[in-house]
Design an enzyme around this catalytic site. Structure first.
Site, mmCIF file in Angstrom:
data_model
loop_
_atom_site.group_PDB
_atom_site.id
_atom_site.type_symbol
_atom_site.label_atom_id
_atom_site.label_comp_id
_atom_site.label_asym_id
_atom_site.label_seq_id
_atom_site.Cartn_x
_atom_site.Cartn_y
_atom_site.Cartn_z
ATOM 1 N N LYS A 62 -7.403 6.964 9.259
ATOM 2 C CA LYS A 62 -7.716 5.531 9.353
ATOM 3 C C LYS A 62 -8.307 5.134 10.705
ATOM 4 O O LYS A 62 -8.719 3.990 10.883
ATOM 5 C CB LYS A 62 -6.451 4.698 9.099
ATOM 6 N N GLU A 84 -0.825 -10.470 3.111
ATOM 7 C CA GLU A 84 -0.551 -9.609 4.273
ATOM 8 C C GLU A 84 -0.910 -10.319 5.565
ATOM 9 O O GLU A 84 -0.197 -10.215 6.564
ATOM 10 C CB GLU A 84 -1.373 -8.320 4.177
ATOM 11 N N ASP A 134 3.101 -2.685 8.195
ATOM 12 C CA ASP A 134 2.052 -2.615 7.169
ATOM 13 C C ASP A 134 1.055 -1.516 7.517
ATOM 14 O O ASP A 134 0.947 -1.116 8.683
ATOM 15 C CB ASP A 134 1.338 -3.979 7.080
ATOM 16 N N ALA A 166 -3.080 0.086 7.076
ATOM 17 C CA ALA A 166 -4.432 -0.427 7.313
ATOM 18 C C ALA A 166 -5.435 0.527 6.689
ATOM 19 O O ALA A 166 -5.134 1.703 6.489
ATOM 20 C CB ALA A 166 -4.709 -0.571 8.806
ATOM 21 N N ASP A 167 -6.614 0.002 6.392
ATOM 22 C CA ASP A 167 -7.687 0.866 5.885
ATOM 23 C C ASP A 167 -8.481 1.477 7.026
ATOM 24 O O ASP A 167 -8.944 2.599 6.938
ATOM 25 C CB ASP A 167 -8.625 0.063 4.979
ATOM 26 N N GLY A 207 0.833 -1.199 0.000
ATOM 27 C CA GLY A 207 0.000 0.000 0.000
ATOM 28 C C GLY A 207 0.867 1.249 0.000
ATOM 29 O O GLY A 207 2.097 1.157 0.062
ATOM 30 N N SER A 208 0.226 2.402 -0.049
ATOM 31 C CA SER A 208 1.000 3.641 -0.169
ATOM 32 C C SER A 208 1.796 3.936 1.113
ATOM 33 O O SER A 208 2.934 4.409 1.041
ATOM 34 C CB SER A 208 0.074 4.808 -0.519
ATOM 35 N N LYS A 259 -8.205 -4.430 6.334
ATOM 36 C CA LYS A 259 -7.129 -4.209 5.370
ATOM 37 C C LYS A 259 -7.532 -4.817 4.027
ATOM 38 O O LYS A 259 -8.498 -5.542 3.928
ATOM 39 C CB LYS A 259 -5.839 -4.884 5.856
ATOM 40 N N GLY A 260 -6.746 -4.482 3.024
ATOM 41 C CA GLY A 260 -6.981 -5.098 1.721
ATOM 42 C C GLY A 260 -7.403 -4.113 0.649
ATOM 43 O O GLY A 260 -7.703 -4.512 -0.474
HETATM 44 C C1 A5P Z 1 -3.142 -3.438 1.003
HETATM 45 O O1 A5P Z 1 -3.754 -4.593 0.557
HETATM 46 C C2 A5P Z 1 -3.836 -2.885 2.183
HETATM 47 O O2 A5P Z 1 -4.113 -3.755 3.197
HETATM 48 C C3 A5P Z 1 -3.166 -1.632 2.705
HETATM 49 O O3 A5P Z 1 -2.321 -1.901 3.771
HETATM 50 C C4 A5P Z 1 -4.217 -0.710 3.142
HETATM 51 O O4 A5P Z 1 -5.170 -0.671 2.113
HETATM 52 C C5 A5P Z 1 -3.679 0.684 3.419
HETATM 53 O O5 A5P Z 1 -3.292 1.269 2.220
HETATM 54 P P1 A5P Z 1 -2.687 2.702 2.133
HETATM 55 O O6 A5P Z 1 -1.457 2.703 2.950
HETATM 56 O O7 A5P Z 1 -2.408 2.886 0.667
HETATM 57 O O8 A5P Z 1 -3.710 3.674 2.630
#
Ligand code: A5P
Length: 227
Positions: A124, A106, A84, A86-87, A29-30, A97-98
């Protein structure tokens, strides 16, 4: 601070937690990409001896381009530290997440890790899960029936598509069904149980009891580490 700056700040903070000799799990993710960039910088400037495993092809490529030695995950049974994004994350550190589509790998990487450090910006933080979409990874085989069974339980959603309008495929060759909830969830563990019990559902984006330290970046520049 902009959201991107907050993401970068927590990515940088997480990179400082990595110690010499560690096997590091790379999220996706970003926000995780900022962490990987900061880790590459430490690896190159400090000659930090580490190894990494990636939770997606994208993160693998980033780390590989930066020269970080990557291990085959099948040669490992555990990982020292994973970082990592998270959403969504609630006050008890339960997550969804995802959003980036890498939830299955993940979750495997997080589960293998002695600690999963979560890096998020303040957008978040949620009082309860269910604010945004819940990604569910689904096997292409009989996916219409799998969706039907999810909908019979009362969940609504849509198949994830690429920007071009094609069906989105995960790194594992599966589909993502993004469930949207009409309200925040009272008991997400019940939702997890119900959705996961359907054959064809490979994994959900609920991440329960996996988060260790949580690094949160705020718009005013503050960074907080929640234990
Ligand atoms: C990736 O599959 C996700 O679990 C990311 O960790 C989550 O979507 C957070 O993404 P960003 O860091 O891009 O907001």
């Amino acid at each position: 601070m902009s959201t991107q700056e907050m993401k970068q700040a927590v990515g940088n903070a997480a990179a400082k937690l990595v110690e010499k000799g560690m096997v590091v799990g790379l999220g996706t993710g970003s926000t995780a990409s900022y962490f990987i960039a900061a880790l590459i910088k430490r690896y190159q400037e400090e000659n930090l001896s580490i190894h990494a495993v990636a939770s997606s092809k994208h993160s693998f490529d980033l780390a590989h381009q930066g020269g970080i030695p990557l291990l085959d995950i099948d040669a490992l049974t555990s990982i020292d530290l994973t970082v990592d994004g998270a959403d969504e994350i609630d006050p008890s550190k339960q997550m969804i997440k995802g959003g980036g589509g890498a939830l299955l790998r993940e979750k495997i990487v997080a589960h293998m890790s002695h600690e999963m450090v979560v890096i998020v910006d303040e957008t978040k933080l949620v009082p309860a899960l269910g604010k945004s979409l819940l990604p569910v990874e689904i096997l292409p085989f009989a996916h219409t029936a799998t969706r039907h069974h999810i909908e019979k339980l009362g969940y609504r959603g849509s198949w994830r598509q690429t920007k071009k309008g094609d069906t989105y495929l995960t790194d594992n060759g599966n589909y993502i069904f993004d469930i949207h909830f009409s309200h925040l969830l009272d008991n997400p563990r019940n939702d997890e149980k119900a959705i996961s019990s359907i054959p064809g559902v490979v994994e959900t984006g609920f991440f329960f009891d996996l988060a260790g330290r949580v690094i949160v970046g705020f718009a005013d520049g503050q960074i907080i580490i929640k234990k």
